[in-house]
Design a protein around this motif. Structure first.
Motif, PDB file in Angstrom:
ATOM      1  N   GLU A 394       0.831  -1.216   0.000  1.00  0.00           N
ATOM      2  CA  GLU A 394       0.000   0.000   0.000  1.00  0.00           C
ATOM      3  C   GLU A 394       0.860   1.259   0.000  1.00  0.00           C
ATOM      4  O   GLU A 394       0.589   2.213  -0.732  1.00  0.00           O
ATOM      5  CB  GLU A 394      -0.920   0.004   1.212  1.00  0.00           C
ATOM      6  CG  GLU A 394      -2.073  -0.975   1.135  1.00  0.00           C
ATOM      7  CD  GLU A 394      -3.071  -0.788   2.254  1.00  0.00           C
ATOM      8  OE1 GLU A 394      -4.040  -0.031   2.081  1.00  0.00           O
ATOM      9  OE2 GLU A 394      -2.871  -1.395   3.320  1.00  0.00           O
ATOM     10  N   GLN A 395       1.907   1.256   0.820  1.00  0.00           N
ATOM     11  CA  GLN A 395       2.792   2.424   0.907  1.00  0.00           C
ATOM     12  C   GLN A 395       3.482   2.697  -0.420  1.00  0.00           C
ATOM     13  O   GLN A 395       3.560   3.844  -0.873  1.00  0.00           O
ATOM     14  CB  GLN A 395       3.829   2.211   2.014  1.00  0.00           C
ATOM     15  CG  GLN A 395       3.243   2.178   3.414  1.00  0.00           C
ATOM     16  CD  GLN A 395       4.259   1.781   4.470  1.00  0.00           C
ATOM     17  OE1 GLN A 395       5.361   1.318   4.155  1.00  0.00           O
ATOM     18  NE2 GLN A 395       3.887   1.920   5.739  1.00  0.00           N
ATOM     19  N   LYS A 396       3.973   1.644  -1.052  1.00  0.00           N
ATOM     20  CA  LYS A 396       4.708   1.794  -2.309  1.00  0.00           C
ATOM     21  C   LYS A 396       3.776   2.205  -3.450  1.00  0.00           C
ATOM     22  O   LYS A 396       4.156   3.011  -4.312  1.00  0.00           O
ATOM     23  CB  LYS A 396       5.419   0.486  -2.660  1.00  0.00           C
ATOM     24  CG  LYS A 396       6.543   0.112  -1.694  1.00  0.00           C
ATOM     25  CD  LYS A 396       7.697   1.103  -1.776  1.00  0.00           C
ATOM     26  CE  LYS A 396       8.867   0.651  -0.906  1.00  0.00           C
ATOM     27  NZ  LYS A 396      10.014   1.585  -0.978  1.00  0.00           N
ATOM     28  N   LEU A 397       2.571   1.655  -3.476  1.00  0.00           N
ATOM     29  CA  LEU A 397       1.615   2.049  -4.507  1.00  0.00           C
ATOM     30  C   LEU A 397       1.260   3.525  -4.370  1.00  0.00           C
ATOM     31  O   LEU A 397       1.125   4.250  -5.367  1.00  0.00           O
ATOM     32  CB  LEU A 397       0.353   1.188  -4.419  1.00  0.00           C
ATOM     33  CG  LEU A 397       0.481  -0.265  -4.898  1.00  0.00           C
ATOM     34  CD1 LEU A 397      -0.773  -1.052  -4.552  1.00  0.00           C
ATOM     35  CD2 LEU A 397       0.741  -0.334  -6.398  1.00  0.00           C
ATOM     36  N   LYS A 398       1.113   3.963  -3.136  1.00  0.00           N
ATOM     37  CA  LYS A 398       0.788   5.372  -2.890  1.00  0.00           C
ATOM     38  C   LYS A 398       1.899   6.282  -3.410  1.00  0.00           C
ATOM     39  O   LYS A 398       1.645   7.374  -3.937  1.00  0.00           O
ATOM     40  CB  LYS A 398       0.577   5.587  -1.389  1.00  0.00           C
ATOM     41  CG  LYS A 398       0.041   6.964  -1.034  1.00  0.00           C
ATOM     42  CD  LYS A 398      -0.287   7.067   0.448  1.00  0.00           C
ATOM     43  CE  LYS A 398      -0.877   8.422   0.787  1.00  0.00           C
ATOM     44  NZ  LYS A 398      -1.226   8.532   2.226  1.00  0.00           N
ATOM     45  N   GLN A 399       3.130   5.818  -3.317  1.00  0.00           N
ATOM     46  CA  GLN A 399       4.281   6.610  -3.761  1.00  0.00           C
ATOM     47  C   GLN A 399       4.469   6.589  -5.276  1.00  0.00           C
ATOM     48  O   GLN A 399       4.848   7.600  -5.886  1.00  0.00           O
ATOM     49  CB  GLN A 399       5.559   6.101  -3.091  1.00  0.00           C
ATOM     50  CG  GLN A 399       5.613   6.300  -1.587  1.00  0.00           C
ATOM     51  CD  GLN A 399       6.805   5.592  -0.950  1.00  0.00           C
ATOM     52  OE1 GLN A 399       7.714   5.140  -1.633  1.00  0.00           O
ATOM     53  NE2 GLN A 399       6.788   5.492   0.370  1.00  0.00           N
ATOM     54  N   HIS A 400       4.217   5.431  -5.898  1.00  0.00           N
ATOM     55  CA  HIS A 400       4.643   5.245  -7.288  1.00  0.00           C
ATOM     56  C   HIS A 400       3.525   5.061  -8.301  1.00  0.00           C
ATOM     57  O   HIS A 400       3.754   5.285  -9.502  1.00  0.00           O
ATOM     58  CB  HIS A 400       5.574   4.021  -7.378  1.00  0.00           C
ATOM     59  CG  HIS A 400       6.792   4.123  -6.515  1.00  0.00           C
ATOM     60  ND1 HIS A 400       7.857   4.950  -6.829  1.00  0.00           N
ATOM     61  CD2 HIS A 400       7.110   3.515  -5.349  1.00  0.00           C
ATOM     62  CE1 HIS A 400       8.791   4.834  -5.896  1.00  0.00           C
ATOM     63  NE2 HIS A 400       8.360   3.967  -4.980  1.00  0.00           N
ATOM     64  N   CYS A 401       2.331   4.651  -7.877  1.00  0.00           N
ATOM     65  CA  CYS A 401       1.291   4.286  -8.831  1.00  0.00           C
ATOM     66  C   CYS A 401       0.523   5.518  -9.318  1.00  0.00           C
ATOM     67  O   CYS A 401       0.102   6.348  -8.514  1.00  0.00           O
ATOM     68  CB  CYS A 401       0.330   3.281  -8.199  1.00  0.00           C
ATOM     69  SG  CYS A 401      -0.850   2.603  -9.367  1.00  0.00           S
ATOM     70  N   LYS A 402       0.324   5.616 -10.640  1.00  0.00           N
ATOM     71  CA  LYS A 402      -0.354   6.768 -11.242  1.00  0.00           C
ATOM     72  C   LYS A 402      -1.793   6.448 -11.658  1.00  0.00           C
ATOM     73  O   LYS A 402      -2.507   7.326 -12.134  1.00  0.00           O
ATOM     74  CB  LYS A 402       0.426   7.243 -12.475  1.00  0.00           C
ATOM     75  CG  LYS A 402       1.888   7.557 -12.215  1.00  0.00           C
ATOM     76  CD  LYS A 402       2.072   8.671 -11.192  1.00  0.00           C
ATOM     77  CE  LYS A 402       3.564   8.993 -11.017  1.00  0.00           C
ATOM     78  NZ  LYS A 402       3.769  10.004  -9.934  1.00  0.00           N
ATOM     79  N   VAL A 403      -2.206   5.200 -11.508  1.00  0.00           N
ATOM     80  CA  VAL A 403      -3.570   4.825 -11.883  1.00  0.00           C
ATOM     81  C   VAL A 403      -4.338   4.416 -10.624  1.00  0.00           C
ATOM     82  O   VAL A 403      -3.769   4.292  -9.538  1.00  0.00           O
ATOM     83  CB  VAL A 403      -3.563   3.659 -12.900  1.00  0.00           C
ATOM     84  CG1 VAL A 403      -2.857   4.072 -14.183  1.00  0.00           C
ATOM     85  CG2 VAL A 403      -2.923   2.415 -12.300  1.00  0.00           C
ATOM     86  N   ASP A 404      -5.628   4.185 -10.803  1.00  0.00           N
ATOM     87  CA  ASP A 404      -6.458   3.810  -9.659  1.00  0.00           C
ATOM     88  C   ASP A 404      -6.063   2.412  -9.157  1.00  0.00           C
ATOM     89  O   ASP A 404      -5.774   1.508  -9.934  1.00  0.00           O
ATOM     90  CB  ASP A 404      -7.935   3.821 -10.073  1.00  0.00           C
ATOM     91  CG  ASP A 404      -8.872   3.695  -8.875  1.00  0.00           C
ATOM     92  OD1 ASP A 404      -8.418   3.912  -7.735  1.00  0.00           O
ATOM     93  OD2 ASP A 404     -10.053   3.377  -9.099  1.00  0.00           O
ATOM     94  N   TYR A 405      -6.058   2.262  -7.862  1.00  0.00           N
ATOM     95  CA  TYR A 405      -5.784   0.956  -7.258  1.00  0.00           C
ATOM     96  C   TYR A 405      -6.556   0.858  -5.943  1.00  0.00           C
ATOM     97  O   TYR A 405      -6.992   1.859  -5.379  1.00  0.00           O
ATOM     98  CB  TYR A 405      -4.280   0.751  -7.004  1.00  0.00           C
ATOM     99  CG  TYR A 405      -3.728   1.664  -5.933  1.00  0.00           C
ATOM    100  CD1 TYR A 405      -3.772   1.303  -4.580  1.00  0.00           C
ATOM    101  CD2 TYR A 405      -3.170   2.909  -6.265  1.00  0.00           C
ATOM    102  CE1 TYR A 405      -3.290   2.147  -3.604  1.00  0.00           C
ATOM    103  CE2 TYR A 405      -2.687   3.760  -5.292  1.00  0.00           C
ATOM    104  CZ  TYR A 405      -2.748   3.380  -3.965  1.00  0.00           C
ATOM    105  OH  TYR A 405      -2.275   4.227  -2.988  1.00  0.00           O
ATOM    106  N   ARG A 406      -6.687  -0.352  -5.472  1.00  0.00           N
ATOM    107  CA  ARG A 406      -7.305  -0.574  -4.169  1.00  0.00           C
ATOM    108  C   ARG A 406      -6.665  -1.801  -3.531  1.00  0.00           C
ATOM    109  O   ARG A 406      -6.435  -2.802  -4.204  1.00  0.00           O
ATOM    110  CB  ARG A 406      -8.808  -0.796  -4.298  1.00  0.00           C
ATOM    111  CG  ARG A 406      -9.540  -0.874  -2.958  1.00  0.00           C
ATOM    112  CD  ARG A 406     -11.015  -1.166  -3.135  1.00  0.00           C
ATOM    113  NE  ARG A 406     -11.712  -1.163  -1.849  1.00  0.00           N
ATOM    114  CZ  ARG A 406     -12.955  -1.599  -1.666  1.00  0.00           C
ATOM    115  NH1 ARG A 406     -13.653  -2.072  -2.700  1.00  0.00           N
ATOM    116  NH2 ARG A 406     -13.515  -1.562  -0.481  1.00  0.00           N
ATOM    117  N   VAL A 407      -6.367  -1.697  -2.246  1.00  0.00           N
ATOM    118  CA  VAL A 407      -5.859  -2.831  -1.468  1.00  0.00           C
ATOM    119  C   VAL A 407      -6.834  -3.058  -0.326  1.00  0.00           C
ATOM    120  O   VAL A 407      -7.088  -2.152   0.471  1.00  0.00           O
ATOM    121  CB  VAL A 407      -4.440  -2.564  -0.921  1.00  0.00           C
ATOM    122  CG1 VAL A 407      -3.965  -3.751  -0.084  1.00  0.00           C
ATOM    123  CG2 VAL A 407      -3.463  -2.270  -2.050  1.00  0.00           C
TER     124      VAL A 407
END
Length: 448
Positions: A394-407
């Motif tokens: 979750e932390q890494k997605l928040k930092q690097h992901c530019k598209v929608d995601y959900r955990v």
């Protein structure tokens, strides 16, 4: 004569001409055989019968032996009046017979008529009635349990559920029938025979290195779809009743594309309006077997790399577009398939969205730049995917992901809960199983 073709492999053995030193008692609605030692004691053992029932003289002999060794020993009728198995019965009917005598449900609470604390109805399980009897009527302070064959399965189950029991001995309890079978609460002794035709040695050996990826509740399910050949890949396909341009690729777990549980999920997607296909991404290689030795798993996995499914995915996408007229395609995957989804969401521009269901995160460290909206599903009590890995994701997605995601993590759920656990026989998990499946469908609806 018909039964000669399907003989019972669980031999009744040498029948004892034995009357017993104890006596029968009534414990609420349960009949039981009890034998007590000559000296007063606070130690008791519950003896759980095999498929041949609580009245088998051989089992009563074991009860009396325990009493001779200083224990209050009791063998209740855990079939509660139902007929025990008869060696002359047709073995082909054994599966149906066993369904009404589930070794893992003797601790399931039921309502009975009776008086307890001024209540007319008593909500209790057979196991609890027997424990209460030993404590209140026999003054037992320390209670253990032993079980044979069917009873050995019960012991295995109770050792994972009952903190009141101090120890257990599972005597040739069938291993494959125990789910999530390694988180024992109390000391447990497992006894097996080297030449047991019912319990192969590889199952016994594997107890030392168990597979943490439990196959779960096997579905008795044939499927509503059909198998097809897509170039070099076999696949299972199910289509909705109405025409659609939306499709979902379902990527199986380590147990392969033919697992009924996974086909059930394919059909569920079709019922929700999607062309759904589950290809054999192992391309003919043998899936993992729960009885395999976990120590060889990494070598097995090297030839089934979840990050090397691209060629097969391209073949399947072509099939969906050309043969099924699919315009929008998503992907979901379980366990091994969840890893494949994670990989595809980083690499494949043609897929619109993905749902990775308990995909093992450790194989995708520092890979968070997703191309498409991705939903990650985990179980809170997953022994194979620690919660700290989920938090880091979750932390890494928040930092690097530019598209929608959900955990999303589902309370109390273990690895495999979405597709390998049956909601009809796991009432405590049913809300979370249904919630996760609904969340998965809603995510696909949103992006397809």
């Amino acid at each position: 004569m018909a039964n000669e073709a399907r003989p019972c492999p669980c031999d009744i053995g040498d029948r004892f001409e034995y009357g017993g030193l104890g006596h029968e008692v009534q414990v609420e609605h349960i009949k039981a055989y009890v034998c007590k030692p000559s000296a007063s004691t606070e130690k008791a053992v519950v003896v759980i019968q095999d498929i041949f029932g609580w009245q088998l003289p051989n089992t009563r002999y074991m009860v009396d032996m325990l009493a001779a060794n200083g224990y209050i020993a009791i063998c209740p009728d855990f079939f509660v009046g139902k007929e025990p198995w008869n060696p002359s019965d047709d073995w082909s009917t054994f599966g149906e017979w066993l369904k009404t005598r589930d070794a893992r449900k003797i601790d399931q609470e039921r309502f009975y008529y009776g008086f307890l604390s001024s209540l007319l109805f008593i909500c209790c399980s057979e196991a609890e009635f027997v424990l209460r009897y030993l404590k209140q009527q026999c003054s037992a302070k320390k209670i253990g349990v032993v079980g044979f064959c069917w009873g050995g399965i019960v012991v295995h189950h109770l050792m994972m559920k009952y903190p009141e029991l101090k120890a257990g001995v599972s005597v040739y309890g069938i291993i494959r029938d125990s789910d999530d079978r390694y988180n024992l609460l109390k000391p447990t002794f497992f006894i097996f025979g080297e030449k047991d035709d019912v319990i192969p040695l590889d199952q016994m050996a594997n107890e030392a290195r168990p597979c943490p990826c439990d196959i779960g509740d096997r579905f008795e399910y044939g499927g509503l779809g059909h198998e097809v050949q897509v170039e070099h890949i076999k696949a299972y396909v199910c289509k909705p009743s109405a025409s659609t341009g939306k499709a979902v690729v379902v990527i199986h777990d380590i147990f392969g594309w033919q697992l009924p549980n996974t086909r059930y999920m394919v059909d569920m997607l079709a019922a929700n309006g999607y062309i759904a296909i589950c290809p054999d991404f192992f391309v003919g290689q043998k899936p993992w077997d729960p009885s395999d030795d976990w120590s060889i798993f990494n070598d097995w996995l090297k030839t089934r790399d979840a990050s090397k499914v691209d060629r097969e995915v391209d073949v399947i996408l072509k099939y969906l577009k050309e043969q099924c007229n699919a315009k929008k395609i998503g992907v979901i995957g379980f366990c091994w398939g969840g890893m494949a989804v994670h990989h595809l969401m980083l690499k494949n521009p043609e897929l619109k969205t993905g749902v990775a269901i308990y995909g093992v995160i450790k194989y995708f460290e520092d890979r968070y730049s997703l191309l498409h909206p991705t939903f990650f599903i985990f179980g809170e009590s997953d022994d194979y995917i620690p919660l700290e890995q989920v938090t880091l994701l979750e932390q890494k997605l928040k930092q690097h992901c530019k598209v929608d995601y959900r955990v999303k993590t589902y309370p109390g759920q273990t690895h495999g809960f979405v597709h390998r656990r049956r909601e009809d026989i796991n009432p405590q998990d049913k809300p979370y199983i249904e919630e996760a499946r609904k969340d998965m469908i809603n995510w696909l609806n949103k992006y397809l």
